[in-house]
Design an enzyme around this catalytic site. Structure first.
Site, PDB file in Angstrom:
ATOM      1  N   SER A 125       0.825  -1.203   0.000  1.00 53.93           N
ATOM      2  CA  SER A 125       0.000   0.000   0.000  1.00 53.93           C
ATOM      3  C   SER A 125       0.862   1.255   0.000  1.00 53.93           C
ATOM      4  O   SER A 125       1.967   1.264   0.565  1.00 53.93           O
ATOM      5  CB  SER A 125      -0.865  -0.019   1.265  1.00 53.93           C
ATOM      6  OG  SER A 125      -1.412   1.247   1.505  1.00 53.93           O
ATOM      7  N   TYR A 149      -1.462  -1.033  10.887  1.00 55.19           N
ATOM      8  CA  TYR A 149      -1.788  -1.591   9.566  1.00 55.19           C
ATOM      9  C   TYR A 149      -0.649  -1.326   8.586  1.00 55.19           C
ATOM     10  O   TYR A 149      -0.153  -2.238   7.914  1.00 55.19           O
ATOM     11  CB  TYR A 149      -3.098  -0.980   9.038  1.00 55.19           C
ATOM     12  CG  TYR A 149      -3.295  -1.209   7.553  1.00 55.19           C
ATOM     13  CD1 TYR A 149      -3.626  -2.471   7.066  1.00 55.19           C
ATOM     14  CD2 TYR A 149      -3.124  -0.167   6.623  1.00 55.19           C
ATOM     15  CE1 TYR A 149      -3.783  -2.696   5.701  1.00 55.19           C
ATOM     16  CE2 TYR A 149      -3.278  -0.390   5.263  1.00 55.19           C
ATOM     17  CZ  TYR A 149      -3.609  -1.646   4.818  1.00 55.19           C
ATOM     18  OH  TYR A 149      -3.752  -1.868   3.458  1.00 55.19           O
ATOM     19  N   LYS A 153       2.325  -3.848   6.492  1.00 58.24           N
ATOM     20  CA  LYS A 153       2.692  -3.852   5.067  1.00 58.24           C
ATOM     21  C   LYS A 153       4.205  -3.696   4.915  1.00 58.24           C
ATOM     22  O   LYS A 153       4.838  -4.375   4.110  1.00 58.24           O
ATOM     23  CB  LYS A 153       1.961  -2.727   4.324  1.00 58.24           C
ATOM     24  CG  LYS A 153       0.457  -2.884   4.277  1.00 58.24           C
ATOM     25  CD  LYS A 153       0.050  -4.095   3.469  1.00 58.24           C
ATOM     26  CE  LYS A 153      -1.448  -4.345   3.478  1.00 58.24           C
ATOM     27  NZ  LYS A 153      -1.839  -5.621   2.893  1.00 58.24           N
ATOM     28  N   TYR A 177      -0.438  -0.256  -3.820  1.00 57.96           N
ATOM     29  CA  TYR A 177      -1.614   0.370  -4.417  1.00 57.96           C
ATOM     30  C   TYR A 177      -1.795   1.760  -3.855  1.00 57.96           C
ATOM     31  O   TYR A 177      -1.646   1.984  -2.657  1.00 57.96           O
ATOM     32  CB  TYR A 177      -2.915  -0.363  -4.093  1.00 57.96           C
ATOM     33  CG  TYR A 177      -2.886  -1.857  -4.186  1.00 57.96           C
ATOM     34  CD1 TYR A 177      -2.152  -2.511  -5.166  1.00 57.96           C
ATOM     35  CD2 TYR A 177      -3.627  -2.614  -3.288  1.00 57.96           C
ATOM     36  CE1 TYR A 177      -2.154  -3.891  -5.236  1.00 57.96           C
ATOM     37  CE2 TYR A 177      -3.633  -3.991  -3.357  1.00 57.96           C
ATOM     38  CZ  TYR A 177      -2.880  -4.620  -4.331  1.00 57.96           C
ATOM     39  OH  TYR A 177      -2.899  -5.987  -4.387  1.00 57.96           O
TER      40      TYR A 177
END
Ligand code: NAD
Ligand code: UDP
Length: 339
Positions: A125, A149, A153, A177
Protein backbone atom coordinates in the site's frame (compact mmCIF):
# COMPACT_ATOMS: atom_id res chain seq x y z
CA UNK A 1 -3.10 -23.35 -18.68
CA UNK A 2 -1.45 -21.90 -15.58
CA UNK A 3 -3.10 -22.22 -12.18
CA UNK A 4 -3.01 -19.34 -9.72
CA UNK A 5 -4.02 -19.36 -6.07
CA UNK A 6 -5.70 -16.09 -5.09
CA UNK A 7 -6.01 -15.68 -1.34
CA UNK A 8 -8.55 -13.07 -0.25
CA UNK A 9 -10.12 -13.52 -3.69
CA UNK A 10 -13.66 -12.90 -2.40
CA UNK A 11 -12.72 -9.35 -1.40
CA UNK A 12 -12.80 -6.10 -3.37
CA UNK A 13 -9.47 -6.13 -5.22
CA UNK A 14 -9.13 -9.92 -5.24
CA UNK A 15 -12.51 -10.54 -6.91
CA UNK A 16 -11.76 -8.13 -9.75
CA UNK A 17 -8.34 -9.70 -10.21
CA UNK A 18 -9.90 -13.16 -10.40
CA UNK A 19 -12.24 -11.96 -13.17
CA UNK A 20 -9.30 -10.57 -15.14
CA UNK A 21 -7.24 -13.74 -14.70
CA UNK A 22 -10.04 -16.12 -15.69
CA UNK A 23 -10.87 -13.97 -18.72
CA UNK A 24 -7.24 -14.34 -19.76
CA UNK A 25 -7.20 -18.13 -19.56
CA UNK A 26 -5.83 -18.72 -16.10
CA UNK A 27 -7.29 -21.35 -13.82
CA UNK A 28 -7.94 -19.65 -10.49
CA UNK A 29 -8.46 -21.15 -7.05
CA UNK A 30 -9.74 -18.84 -4.30
CA UNK A 31 -8.98 -19.21 -0.61
CA UNK A 32 -10.82 -16.77 1.63
CA UNK A 33 -12.11 -17.03 5.21
CA UNK A 34 -14.92 -14.54 4.38
CA UNK A 35 -13.97 -12.43 7.41
CA UNK A 36 -14.55 -9.29 5.35
CA UNK A 37 -16.49 -10.56 2.34
CA UNK A 38 -19.37 -12.70 1.21
CA UNK A 39 -19.57 -15.91 -0.81
CA UNK A 40 -21.97 -13.92 -2.99
CA UNK A 41 -18.98 -12.20 -4.54
CA UNK A 42 -17.78 -15.61 -5.76
CA UNK A 43 -21.19 -16.14 -7.37
CA UNK A 44 -20.92 -12.67 -8.95
CA UNK A 45 -17.49 -13.56 -10.35
CA UNK A 46 -18.86 -16.83 -11.75
CA UNK A 47 -21.76 -15.01 -13.42
CA UNK A 48 -19.35 -12.60 -15.10
CA UNK A 49 -16.80 -15.16 -16.29
CA UNK A 50 -19.39 -17.90 -16.91
CA UNK A 51 -17.12 -20.48 -15.29
CA UNK A 52 -17.21 -22.22 -11.94
CA UNK A 53 -14.51 -21.06 -9.55
CA UNK A 54 -12.88 -23.47 -7.10
CA UNK A 55 -13.35 -21.81 -3.71
CA UNK A 56 -12.18 -22.86 -0.25
CA UNK A 57 -13.46 -21.12 2.87
CA UNK A 58 -10.15 -21.37 4.68
CA UNK A 59 -8.01 -19.08 6.80
CA UNK A 60 -4.49 -18.74 5.36
CA UNK A 61 -3.09 -19.14 8.89
CA UNK A 62 -4.45 -22.69 8.94
CA UNK A 63 -1.38 -24.52 7.68
CA UNK A 64 -2.96 -27.98 7.50
CA UNK A 65 -5.90 -26.87 5.40
CA UNK A 66 -3.68 -24.73 3.20
CA UNK A 67 -1.31 -27.68 2.66
CA UNK A 68 -4.27 -29.84 1.71
CA UNK A 69 -5.21 -27.32 -1.01
CA UNK A 70 -1.61 -27.24 -2.28
CA UNK A 71 -1.80 -31.02 -2.55
CA UNK A 72 -4.94 -30.80 -4.69
CA UNK A 73 -3.52 -28.36 -7.27
CA UNK A 74 -0.19 -27.66 -8.89
CA UNK A 75 -0.01 -23.91 -8.50
CA UNK A 76 2.20 -21.81 -10.79
CA UNK A 77 1.89 -18.77 -8.58
CA UNK A 78 0.10 -17.13 -5.65
CA UNK A 79 -1.43 -13.67 -5.28
CA UNK A 80 -2.13 -12.72 -1.68
CA UNK A 81 -4.92 -10.25 -0.89
CA UNK A 82 -5.87 -11.90 2.40
CA UNK A 83 -5.43 -9.49 5.27
CA UNK A 84 -7.16 -6.89 7.39
CA UNK A 85 -7.13 -3.31 6.12
CA UNK A 86 -8.90 -0.95 8.56
CA UNK A 87 -6.33 1.60 9.70
CA UNK A 88 -8.38 2.80 12.72
CA UNK A 89 -9.08 -0.72 13.95
CA UNK A 90 -5.38 -1.58 13.63
CA UNK A 91 -4.56 1.18 16.14
CA UNK A 92 -7.00 -0.35 18.64
CA UNK A 93 -6.19 -3.98 17.93
CA UNK A 94 -2.58 -4.10 16.69
CA UNK A 95 -2.06 -7.76 17.61
CA UNK A 96 -5.05 -8.79 15.51
CA UNK A 97 -3.37 -7.09 12.53
CA UNK A 98 0.12 -8.43 13.18
CA UNK A 99 -1.26 -11.92 13.64
CA UNK A 100 -3.45 -11.99 10.56
CA UNK A 101 -1.44 -9.94 8.09
CA UNK A 102 2.07 -11.02 8.98
CA UNK A 103 1.21 -14.46 10.40
CA UNK A 104 -0.92 -15.18 7.33
CA UNK A 105 1.84 -14.34 4.86
CA UNK A 106 4.44 -16.34 6.79
CA UNK A 107 2.25 -19.44 6.86
CA UNK A 108 1.48 -19.02 3.18
CA UNK A 109 5.17 -18.69 2.28
CA UNK A 110 6.04 -21.74 4.36
CA UNK A 111 3.48 -23.84 2.52
CA UNK A 112 4.61 -22.42 -0.83
CA UNK A 113 8.20 -23.33 0.03
CA UNK A 114 7.18 -26.85 1.02
CA UNK A 115 5.36 -27.39 -2.27
CA UNK A 116 7.96 -25.70 -4.47
CA UNK A 117 5.69 -22.81 -5.49
CA UNK A 118 7.88 -19.70 -5.57
CA UNK A 119 6.08 -17.00 -7.55
CA UNK A 120 4.27 -14.50 -5.35
CA UNK A 121 2.48 -11.16 -5.61
CA UNK A 122 1.75 -9.23 -2.44
CA UNK A 123 -0.81 -6.44 -1.80
CA UNK A 124 1.13 -3.58 -0.31
CA UNK A 125 0.00 0.00 0.00
CA UNK A 126 1.00 3.62 -0.57
CA UNK A 127 0.58 4.03 3.17
CA UNK A 128 4.15 2.71 3.56
CA UNK A 129 5.47 6.07 2.32
CA UNK A 130 4.53 7.64 5.65
CA UNK A 131 4.91 11.42 5.52
CA UNK A 132 6.47 12.02 2.11
CA UNK A 133 9.01 14.72 1.35
CA UNK A 134 8.31 15.04 -2.37
CA UNK A 135 5.83 14.09 -5.10
CA UNK A 136 5.37 11.92 -7.06
CA UNK A 137 6.33 8.97 -4.89
CA UNK A 138 8.88 6.59 -6.33
CA UNK A 139 9.58 3.10 -5.05
CA UNK A 140 12.99 4.04 -3.67
CA UNK A 141 11.60 6.85 -1.48
CA UNK A 142 11.87 6.77 2.27
CA UNK A 143 9.24 4.63 4.01
CA UNK A 144 7.65 5.01 7.43
CA UNK A 145 4.19 3.79 8.28
CA UNK A 146 1.94 5.73 10.62
CA UNK A 147 -0.29 2.89 11.87
CA UNK A 148 0.00 -0.77 12.85
CA UNK A 149 -1.79 -1.59 9.57
CA UNK A 150 0.84 0.31 7.59
CA UNK A 151 3.61 -1.33 9.59
CA UNK A 152 2.28 -4.79 8.73
CA UNK A 153 2.69 -3.85 5.07
CA UNK A 154 6.23 -2.56 5.62
CA UNK A 155 7.26 -5.57 7.69
CA UNK A 156 5.88 -7.95 5.07
CA UNK A 157 7.69 -6.11 2.27
CA UNK A 158 10.92 -6.58 4.25
CA UNK A 159 10.17 -10.23 4.98
CA UNK A 160 9.52 -10.81 1.29
CA UNK A 161 12.75 -9.14 0.31
CA UNK A 162 14.66 -11.37 2.76
CA UNK A 163 12.93 -14.45 1.37
CA UNK A 164 13.67 -13.41 -2.22
CA UNK A 165 17.33 -12.88 -1.34
CA UNK A 166 17.55 -16.23 0.45
CA UNK A 167 17.31 -18.31 -2.72
CA UNK A 168 17.39 -17.72 -6.47
CA UNK A 169 14.19 -19.73 -6.85
CA UNK A 170 11.94 -16.97 -5.48
CA UNK A 171 10.12 -14.48 -7.69
CA UNK A 172 8.32 -11.88 -5.59
CA UNK A 173 6.63 -8.58 -6.40
CA UNK A 174 5.02 -6.28 -3.82
CA UNK A 175 2.52 -3.95 -5.44
CA UNK A 176 1.95 -0.66 -3.62
CA UNK A 177 -1.61 0.37 -4.42
CA UNK A 178 -2.69 3.97 -4.23
CA UNK A 179 -6.48 4.60 -3.96
CA UNK A 180 -8.60 1.95 -5.72
CA UNK A 181 -11.92 3.25 -7.04
CA UNK A 182 -14.65 1.94 -9.33
CA UNK A 183 -16.28 -1.43 -9.83
CA UNK A 184 -16.76 -4.03 -12.53
CA UNK A 185 -18.66 -2.37 -15.36
CA UNK A 186 -21.46 -4.94 -15.19
CA UNK A 187 -22.47 -3.27 -11.92
CA UNK A 188 -22.59 -6.74 -10.33
CA UNK A 189 -19.21 -6.76 -8.60
CA UNK A 190 -17.81 -4.00 -6.41
CA UNK A 191 -16.69 -2.88 -3.00
CA UNK A 192 -18.91 -3.96 -0.12
CA UNK A 193 -17.74 -2.13 2.99
CA UNK A 194 -18.83 -3.35 6.40
CA UNK A 195 -20.99 -0.78 8.20
CA UNK A 196 -20.24 2.90 7.68
CA UNK A 197 -17.50 3.24 5.07
CA UNK A 198 -14.15 4.73 6.08
CA UNK A 199 -13.21 5.63 2.53
CA UNK A 200 -14.28 8.64 0.54
CA UNK A 201 -15.86 7.08 -2.56
CA UNK A 202 -18.19 4.54 -0.90
CA UNK A 203 -19.19 7.24 1.58
CA UNK A 204 -20.16 9.54 -1.29
CA UNK A 205 -22.19 6.87 -3.12
CA UNK A 206 -23.99 5.90 0.10
CA UNK A 207 -24.92 9.54 0.68
CA UNK A 208 -26.15 9.70 -2.92
CA UNK A 209 -28.53 6.74 -2.48
CA UNK A 210 -29.76 8.13 0.83
CA UNK A 211 -28.20 5.58 3.18
CA UNK A 212 -26.09 8.29 4.81
CA UNK A 213 -27.14 11.85 5.41
CA UNK A 214 -24.11 13.87 4.42
CA UNK A 215 -20.42 13.59 3.77
CA UNK A 216 -17.84 15.01 6.16
CA UNK A 217 -14.94 16.53 4.28
CA UNK A 218 -12.01 16.02 6.63
CA UNK A 219 -10.36 19.43 6.53
CA UNK A 220 -10.06 22.20 3.94
CA UNK A 221 -6.88 23.77 5.29
CA UNK A 222 -4.33 21.47 3.69
CA UNK A 223 -1.48 22.78 1.61
CA UNK A 224 -3.26 22.09 -1.71
CA UNK A 225 -4.94 24.41 -4.26
CA UNK A 226 -8.48 23.98 -2.83
CA UNK A 227 -7.40 23.06 0.72
CA UNK A 228 -8.61 19.44 0.59
CA UNK A 229 -6.35 16.39 0.41
CA UNK A 230 -5.14 15.13 -2.93
CA UNK A 231 -4.99 11.40 -3.69
CA UNK A 232 -4.13 9.21 -6.65
CA UNK A 233 -7.22 7.18 -7.61
CA UNK A 234 -6.85 4.13 -9.83
CA UNK A 235 -9.61 2.04 -11.44
CA UNK A 236 -10.08 -1.33 -9.77
CA UNK A 237 -9.84 -3.10 -13.15
CA UNK A 238 -6.52 -1.39 -13.85
CA UNK A 239 -5.28 -2.68 -10.50
CA UNK A 240 -6.53 -6.14 -11.47
CA UNK A 241 -4.60 -5.91 -14.74
CA UNK A 242 -1.47 -4.91 -12.80
CA UNK A 243 -1.60 -8.20 -10.90
CA UNK A 244 -1.87 -10.28 -14.04
CA UNK A 245 1.00 -8.40 -15.66
CA UNK A 246 3.10 -8.81 -12.49
CA UNK A 247 2.50 -12.57 -12.65
CA UNK A 248 3.32 -12.70 -16.36
CA UNK A 249 6.49 -10.67 -15.81
CA UNK A 250 7.66 -13.27 -13.29
CA UNK A 251 6.58 -16.25 -15.43
CA UNK A 252 8.73 -14.86 -18.25
CA UNK A 253 11.81 -14.30 -16.07
CA UNK A 254 14.49 -16.95 -15.84
CA UNK A 255 16.22 -15.35 -12.83
CA UNK A 256 14.83 -14.52 -9.40
CA UNK A 257 12.63 -11.43 -8.96
CA UNK A 258 12.50 -9.12 -5.95
CA UNK A 259 10.60 -5.93 -6.82
CA UNK A 260 8.36 -3.31 -5.30
CA UNK A 261 6.11 -1.50 -7.79
CA UNK A 262 3.61 1.37 -7.40
CA UNK A 263 0.16 1.04 -8.96
CA UNK A 264 -1.65 4.35 -9.21
CA UNK A 265 -2.79 6.57 -12.04
CA UNK A 266 0.02 9.08 -11.63
CA UNK A 267 -2.62 11.84 -11.30
CA UNK A 268 -3.97 13.56 -8.21
CA UNK A 269 -7.53 14.64 -7.39
CA UNK A 270 -8.65 16.63 -4.36
CA UNK A 271 -11.63 15.63 -2.22
CA UNK A 272 -13.62 18.47 -3.80
CA UNK A 273 -12.67 17.27 -7.29
CA UNK A 274 -13.86 13.76 -6.43
CA UNK A 275 -17.17 15.12 -5.11
CA UNK A 276 -17.50 17.17 -8.29
CA UNK A 277 -16.77 14.16 -10.55
CA UNK A 278 -19.38 12.05 -8.75
CA UNK A 279 -21.92 14.89 -8.91
CA UNK A 280 -21.47 15.12 -12.69
CA UNK A 281 -21.83 11.36 -13.14
CA UNK A 282 -24.85 11.13 -10.81
CA UNK A 283 -26.39 14.39 -11.88
CA UNK A 284 -27.14 15.26 -8.27
CA UNK A 285 -25.57 17.23 -5.44
CA UNK A 286 -23.74 15.58 -2.56
CA UNK A 287 -24.44 17.39 0.71
CA UNK A 288 -21.32 17.83 2.81
CA UNK A 289 -19.89 19.62 5.84
CA UNK A 290 -16.31 20.62 6.37
CA UNK A 291 -15.10 18.96 9.56
CA UNK A 292 -11.74 18.77 11.26
CA UNK A 293 -8.81 16.90 9.81
CA UNK A 294 -8.70 13.13 10.22
CA UNK A 295 -5.67 11.99 12.21
CA UNK A 296 -2.90 10.63 10.03
CA UNK A 297 -4.06 12.14 6.71
CA UNK A 298 -1.33 13.73 4.58
CA UNK A 299 -1.78 16.63 2.13
CA UNK A 300 -0.90 14.85 -1.08
CA UNK A 301 -0.20 11.34 -2.27
CA UNK A 302 0.54 10.69 -5.95
CA UNK A 303 2.38 7.75 -7.48
CA UNK A 304 5.16 7.75 -9.97
CA UNK A 305 4.10 4.88 -12.23
CA UNK A 306 7.20 4.81 -14.42
CA UNK A 307 8.40 1.52 -12.97
CA UNK A 308 5.07 -0.26 -13.58
CA UNK A 309 5.04 1.07 -17.14
CA UNK A 310 8.62 0.02 -17.80
CA UNK A 311 8.77 -3.36 -16.08
CA UNK A 312 5.21 -4.61 -16.39
CA UNK A 313 4.20 -2.67 -19.54
CA UNK A 314 1.22 -1.62 -17.44
CA UNK A 315 -0.72 1.50 -18.30
CA UNK A 316 -3.87 2.67 -16.50
CA UNK A 317 -6.72 2.61 -19.02
CA UNK A 318 -9.53 4.38 -17.18
CA UNK A 319 -9.92 7.96 -15.96
CA UNK A 320 -11.75 9.44 -13.01
CA UNK A 321 -15.19 9.69 -14.67
CA UNK A 322 -15.18 6.01 -15.61
CA UNK A 323 -14.17 5.17 -12.02
CA UNK A 324 -17.09 7.21 -10.65
CA UNK A 325 -19.53 5.92 -13.28
CA UNK A 326 -18.73 2.25 -12.60
CA UNK A 327 -18.83 2.73 -8.84
CA UNK A 328 -22.17 4.53 -9.07
CA UNK A 329 -23.67 1.78 -11.27
CA UNK A 330 -22.61 -0.85 -8.69
CA UNK A 331 -24.03 1.19 -5.79
CA UNK A 332 -27.35 1.80 -7.55
CA UNK A 333 -27.80 -1.86 -8.54
CA UNK A 334 -26.71 -3.06 -5.09
CA UNK A 335 -27.72 -0.50 -2.45
CA UNK A 336 -26.77 -2.99 0.28
CA UNK A 337 -23.74 -4.46 -1.45
CA UNK A 338 -23.86 -8.25 -1.38
CA UNK A 339 -26.18 -8.27 1.65
P1 NAD B 1 -11.01 -6.86 1.33
O1 NAD B 1 -11.17 -6.86 2.79
O2 NAD B 1 -12.17 -6.59 0.46
O3 NAD B 1 -10.35 -8.26 0.86
C1 NAD B 1 -9.50 -9.01 1.69
C2 NAD B 1 -10.07 -10.42 1.71
O4 NAD B 1 -9.20 -11.24 2.51
C3 NAD B 1 -11.46 -10.51 2.33
O5 NAD B 1 -12.29 -11.22 1.45
C4 NAD B 1 -11.25 -11.26 3.64
O6 NAD B 1 -12.37 -12.06 3.97
C5 NAD B 1 -10.02 -12.07 3.33
N1 NAD B 1 -9.18 -12.44 4.49
C6 NAD B 1 -8.73 -11.64 5.47
N2 NAD B 1 -7.95 -12.35 6.31
C7 NAD B 1 -7.91 -13.62 5.82
C8 NAD B 1 -7.27 -14.81 6.23
N3 NAD B 1 -6.52 -14.88 7.33
N4 NAD B 1 -7.44 -15.92 5.49
C9 NAD B 1 -8.21 -15.91 4.37
N5 NAD B 1 -8.84 -14.82 3.94
C10 NAD B 1 -8.69 -13.67 4.65
O7 NAD B 1 -9.83 -5.84 0.99
P2 NAD B 1 -9.33 -5.26 -0.40
O8 NAD B 1 -9.70 -3.83 -0.46
O9 NAD B 1 -9.70 -6.17 -1.49
O10 NAD B 1 -7.76 -5.32 -0.13
C11 NAD B 1 -7.01 -6.47 -0.47
C12 NAD B 1 -5.60 -6.27 0.03
O11 NAD B 1 -5.07 -5.07 -0.53
C13 NAD B 1 -5.50 -6.12 1.56
O12 NAD B 1 -4.36 -6.81 1.99
C14 NAD B 1 -5.33 -4.63 1.75
O13 NAD B 1 -4.58 -4.35 2.88
C15 NAD B 1 -4.57 -4.23 0.49
N6 NAD B 1 -4.79 -2.83 0.12
C16 NAD B 1 -6.05 -2.35 -0.05
C17 NAD B 1 -6.25 -1.01 -0.37
C18 NAD B 1 -7.65 -0.46 -0.53
O14 NAD B 1 -7.80 0.77 -0.52
N7 NAD B 1 -8.68 -1.26 -0.71
C19 NAD B 1 -5.16 -0.17 -0.56
C20 NAD B 1 -3.88 -0.70 -0.40
C21 NAD B 1 -3.71 -2.04 -0.06
N1 UDP C 1 -12.13 11.73 3.24
C1 UDP C 1 -13.09 12.64 3.61
N2 UDP C 1 -14.27 12.17 4.13
C2 UDP C 1 -14.52 10.85 4.29
C3 UDP C 1 -13.52 9.92 3.90
C4 UDP C 1 -12.34 10.38 3.39
O1 UDP C 1 -12.90 13.85 3.47
O2 UDP C 1 -15.60 10.47 4.79
C5 UDP C 1 -10.87 12.21 2.66
C6 UDP C 1 -9.64 11.81 3.45
O3 UDP C 1 -9.33 12.80 4.39
C7 UDP C 1 -8.58 11.69 2.36
C8 UDP C 1 -9.36 11.31 1.10
O4 UDP C 1 -10.73 11.62 1.38
O5 UDP C 1 -8.02 12.94 2.13
C9 UDP C 1 -9.24 9.84 0.75
O6 UDP C 1 -9.52 9.10 1.92
P1 UDP C 1 -9.73 7.53 1.90
O7 UDP C 1 -10.04 7.11 3.30
O8 UDP C 1 -10.71 7.17 0.84
O9 UDP C 1 -8.32 6.99 1.42
P2 UDP C 1 -6.86 7.13 2.06
O10 UDP C 1 -6.11 8.00 1.11
O11 UDP C 1 -6.97 7.71 3.42
O12 UDP C 1 -6.34 5.74 2.06
Amino acid sequence: MKTILVTGGAGFIGSHTVVDLVQHDYKVVIVDNLSNSSAKSIKAIEDIVKTEIDFFEVDIRDKDKLSYIFELYKFDGVINFAGYKAVGESVELPLKYYDNNIGGVITLLEVMEEFGVNTFVFSSSATVYGIPEKMPLTEGDKTGAASPYGRTKLFIENILSDVALSSQKWKIISLRYFNPLGAHESGNLGEDPNGIPNNLAPYITQVAIGKLEKLSVFGNDYDTPDGTCIRDYVHINDLALGHRLAMEYMFNKKQSVNEIINLGSGKGYSVFEIIDSFEKVMDKKIPYDITKRRAGDIDISIASIDKAKKLLKWEPRYGIFKMCEDMWRWQQKNPNGFH
